[in-house]
Design an enzyme around this catalytic site. Structure first.
Site, PDB file in Angstrom:
ATOM      1  N   ASP A  25       1.026  -1.076   0.002  1.00 54.19           N
ATOM      2  CA  ASP A  25      -0.077  -0.001   0.243  1.00 54.19           C
ATOM      3  C   ASP A  25       0.935   1.294   0.049  1.00 54.19           C
ATOM      4  O   ASP A  25       0.221   2.374  -0.085  1.00 54.19           O
ATOM      5  CB  ASP A  25      -0.827  -0.051   1.219  1.00 54.19           C
ATOM      6  CG  ASP A  25      -0.167  -0.029   2.688  1.00 54.19           C
ATOM      7  OD1 ASP A  25       0.879   0.120   2.559  1.00 54.19           O
ATOM      8  OD2 ASP A  25      -0.985  -0.151   3.743  1.00 54.19           O
ATOM      9  N   GLY A  26       2.204   1.033   0.129  1.00 50.73           N
ATOM     10  CA  GLY A  26       3.079   2.242   0.066  1.00 50.73           C
ATOM     11  C   GLY A  26       3.200   3.012   1.252  1.00 50.73           C
ATOM     12  O   GLY A  26       3.749   4.108   1.385  1.00 50.73           O
TER      13      GLY A  26
ATOM     14  N   ASP B 277      19.717  -4.792  -1.437  1.00 51.21           N
ATOM     15  CA  ASP B 277      18.600  -3.554  -1.402  1.00 51.21           C
ATOM     16  C   ASP B 277      18.626  -2.915  -0.319  1.00 51.21           C
ATOM     17  O   ASP B 277      18.262  -1.748  -0.413  1.00 51.21           O
ATOM     18  CB  ASP B 277      17.185  -3.834  -2.221  1.00 51.21           C
ATOM     19  CG  ASP B 277      16.731  -4.791  -1.319  1.00 51.21           C
ATOM     20  OD1 ASP B 277      16.967  -5.941  -0.937  1.00 51.21           O
ATOM     21  OD2 ASP B 277      15.684  -4.321  -0.373  1.00 51.21           O
TER      22      ASP B 277
ATOM     23  N   ASP C  18      17.751   1.417   6.127  1.00 52.87           N
ATOM     24  CA  ASP C  18      16.419   0.489   6.199  1.00 52.87           C
ATOM     25  C   ASP C  18      16.398  -0.125   7.506  1.00 52.87           C
ATOM     26  O   ASP C  18      16.625  -1.374   7.719  1.00 52.87           O
ATOM     27  CB  ASP C  18      16.346  -0.510   5.058  1.00 52.87           C
ATOM     28  CG  ASP C  18      15.647   0.153   3.664  1.00 52.87           C
ATOM     29  OD1 ASP C  18      15.615   1.394   3.990  1.00 52.87           O
ATOM     30  OD2 ASP C  18      15.612  -0.288   2.608  1.00 52.87           O
TER      31      ASP C  18
HETATM   32  P1  AMP Z   1      12.675  -3.858   2.902  1.00 55.51           P
HETATM   33  O1  AMP Z   1      12.979  -5.119   3.036  1.00 55.51           O
HETATM   34  O2  AMP Z   1      11.536  -3.318   4.181  1.00 55.51           O
HETATM   35  O3  AMP Z   1      13.830  -2.995   2.649  1.00 55.51           O
HETATM   36  O4  AMP Z   1      11.372  -3.643   1.717  1.00 55.51           O
HETATM   37  C1  AMP Z   1      11.754  -4.376   0.297  1.00 55.51           C
HETATM   38  C2  AMP Z   1      10.895  -3.876  -0.588  1.00 55.51           C
HETATM   39  O5  AMP Z   1       9.520  -4.039  -0.216  1.00 55.51           O
HETATM   40  C3  AMP Z   1      11.189  -2.538  -1.125  1.00 55.51           C
HETATM   41  O6  AMP Z   1      10.983  -2.326  -2.319  1.00 55.51           O
HETATM   42  C4  AMP Z   1      10.313  -1.698  -0.560  1.00 55.51           C
HETATM   43  O7  AMP Z   1       9.831  -0.462  -0.915  1.00 55.51           O
HETATM   44  C5  AMP Z   1       8.826  -2.768  -0.514  1.00 55.51           C
HETATM   45  N1  AMP Z   1       8.075  -2.549   0.249  1.00 55.51           N
HETATM   46  C6  AMP Z   1       7.958  -2.601   1.749  1.00 55.51           C
HETATM   47  N2  AMP Z   1       7.093  -2.083   2.400  1.00 55.51           N
HETATM   48  C7  AMP Z   1       5.984  -1.644   1.438  1.00 55.51           C
HETATM   49  C8  AMP Z   1       4.742  -1.222   1.453  1.00 55.51           C
HETATM   50  N3  AMP Z   1       3.999  -0.910   2.598  1.00 55.51           N
HETATM   51  N4  AMP Z   1       4.090  -0.757   0.299  1.00 55.51           N
HETATM   52  C9  AMP Z   1       4.968  -0.853  -0.873  1.00 55.51           C
HETATM   53  N5  AMP Z   1       5.946  -1.348  -1.026  1.00 55.51           N
HETATM   54  C10 AMP Z   1       6.882  -1.715   0.188  1.00 55.51           C
HETATM   55 MG    MG Z   2      14.752  -1.717   1.775  1.00 58.53          MG
END
Ligand code: AMP
Ligand code: MG
Length: 487
Positions: free
Chosen positions: A129-130, A256, A266
């Site tokens: 949901d972003g 990432d 992160d």
């Molecule tokens: P992270 O492991 O938390 O760094 O996130 C991994 C990926 O998931 C990244 O591309 C984030 O932008 C995406 N992501 C995490 N949470 C959300 C969310 N609530 N809505 C959209 N994308 C998300």
């Molecule tokens: Mg990340």
């Protein structure tokens, strides 16, 4: 000029990522939120950028940091990147919940990204949901600022805003947006995405940009791209050594989530250890322990190997030669990590020169902590400040500890006469029970405990009156404590 005009027009941007790297991002606007309210504004960090709390710690500041108003000069975008998540490759991730407002300068002229996290869907949101919930936003705010005070390179948190809307995780939770400040958001995964396009010109463009932004001095080198790999590798080795010296577990060291600049980035399921356990894992999804405490240096090296693969075409036209040069760098990672780690441990044990016996002295100390389930942070303070009696009492005069302490004392006799002692053993770290407690109170609308904790963690080496309770582990440690990625 009213304050809304002031906050809109008084951040100076210069957006090189937007200008120079089209194709590596999507222009995105933050979504509008119904009722933004500042939970906290970081006035110390604000001052660094000449963003005074007088103007920005205000309802208009909340409008700005929620994304409801776009500051003049911002060119908002979401970056694309790929990444290995728990070892499996995802060809396209990207900022799924983050929008870069642009690049700003501190008072010394250093360039930083200003980014909103939790500001709505983007072309990279996939199923998400972003958005972000208050809990994880505050967790990142508290821990990233604590890391900075602990002299560990980190992205910073300028503001946290509640949005006035609910986000659905396992239940409905109040939504929030974090304003993050970083040297840049270029990741190992950024290079993985671009390398996968198979276009050397594009790869060179990103590498040149990253070198210009972070490692300008290496342009004189006869192989700047190999040197770039060396620099990133060295910065990561140093960073992870600092984590290992302080008992920090990142929890989701996917490629990432590894920054080219060498900052911790992160903050998801990250946490500090109370009692020492080398195999400690907090993340609820890390069931295999891939990112366990003791694995972090090796994961760092693994991630650097992934970066090295992307840079091969730039390192040498002859693939065999490129592989051999890059392999040499990757192999040095652990050597360099060990050196940083041991230097850190020497300082923490009160040793101020280098002797070959130090490595076993340091590892043996950790073994004693592990066997006796001792608190990682407090043990260093006890050894240095309270001395052998207190430490040996805490381990019931365990013979190995008695012997170890004698070795430490004999070793310290060989110290240099140097009075200049840097503070390396913190009294205050963001312990899990403290972080959980202030977040729970913030959910109930009580923000004072959060502000107090942030203030205490901002000064981690000095014990002031009545703050002992913030220095101690909880009376009962929850051995099954879990952290969550959820945003
Ligand atoms: P992270 O492991 O938390 O760094 O996130 C991994 C990926 O998931 C990244 O591309 C984030 O932008 C995406 N992501 C995490 N949470 C959300 C969310 N609530 N809505 C959209 N994308 C998300
Ligand atoms: Mg990340």
């Amino acid at each position: 000029m009213d304050n809304l005009d002031y906050v809109r027009t008084n951040i100076k941007f210069d957006n090189t990522y937007f200008r120079e790297l089209s194709g590596f991002y999507s222009p995105v606007n933050p979504i509008h939120v119904p009722d933004p309210k500042l939970i906290c504004f970081n006035n110390i960090l604000g001052d660094k950028f000449d963003l005074s709390s007088k103007y920005f710690d205000t309802p208009e500041g909340a409008q700005l940091f929620s994304g409801n108003i776009k500051p003049d000069g911002a060119q908002t975008l979401s970056q694309v990147y790929a990444g290995h998540q728990f070892g499996g490759y995802s060809p396209q991730l990207g900022d799924g919940r983050a929008v870069l407002l642009g690049e700003i300068f501190d008072k010394e002229g250093n360039r930083f990204d200003l980014q909103l996290k939790g500001s709505g869907r983007t072309p990279y949101s996939r199923g998400g949901d972003g958005k972000a919930a208050v809990g994880p936003v505050l967790r990142e705010y508290i821990i990233s600022e604590a890391m900075n005070a602990l002299k560990i390179p980190s992205t910073r948190s300028l503001a946290a805003v509640s949005t006035g809307e609910q986000v659905y995780r396992e239940k409905m939770l109040p939504g929030a947006v974090l304003t993050r400040v970083a040297s840049s958001h270029i990741r190992v995964g950024t290079f993985q995405y671009i390398a996968s396009l198979g276009d050397k010109k594009k790869l060179k463009k990103m590498a040149d940009y990253a070198i210009n932004r972070h490692f300008k001095d290496i342009w004189g080198d006869n192989n700047p791209y190999l040197q770039f790999l060396k620099e990133v590798s060295d910065k990561q080795a140093s960073l992870i050594a600092k984590w290992m010296n302080i008992g920090f577990i990142h929890g989701v060291m996917n490629t990432d989530n590894m920054s080219i600049s060498g900052e911790t980035i992160d903050y998801g399921p990250c946490a500090f250890m109370d009692s020492y356990l080398s195999s400690r894992v907090f993340s609820s999804i890390d069931t295999g322990g891939r990112y366990a405490f003791k694995n972090q240096p090796f994961v760092g090296q693994w991630n650097i190997a992934r970066l090295a693969e992307t840079l091969l075409p730039l390192i040498d036209e002859d693939l065999e030669k490129a592989i051999s040069k890059a392999t040499e760098v990757v192999e040095k990672f652990i050597v360099s990590y060990d050196k940083y780690w041991l230097d850190g441990m020497r300082g923490k044990l009160g040793i101020n020169n280098k002797l070959s016996e130090d490595h076993s002295l340091a590892t043996e100390f950790l073994e004693i902590l592990e066997t006796n389930k001792l608190d990682f942070t407090k043990s260093f303070l006890i050894v240095n400040e309270e001395g052998s009696e207190s430490f040996l009492n805490s381990v019931n005069n365990d013979m190995r500890a008695v012997d170890w302490f004698q070795k430490l004392n004999r070793r310290k006799e060989k110290n240099l006469n140097d009075k200049n002692k840097e503070l390396v053993n913190p009294i205050f770290i963001p312990r899990n029970h403290l972080v959980e407690e202030v977040i729970a109170k913030a959910y109930d609308g009580e923000l004072e405990p959060l502000k107090k904790l942030v203030e205490i963690l901002n000064n981690p080496y000095e014990l002031s009156n009545n703050l002992e309770c913030f220095a101690n582990p909880p009376e009962v440690i929850n051995e099954s404590y879990k952290t969550f990625c959820g945003t």
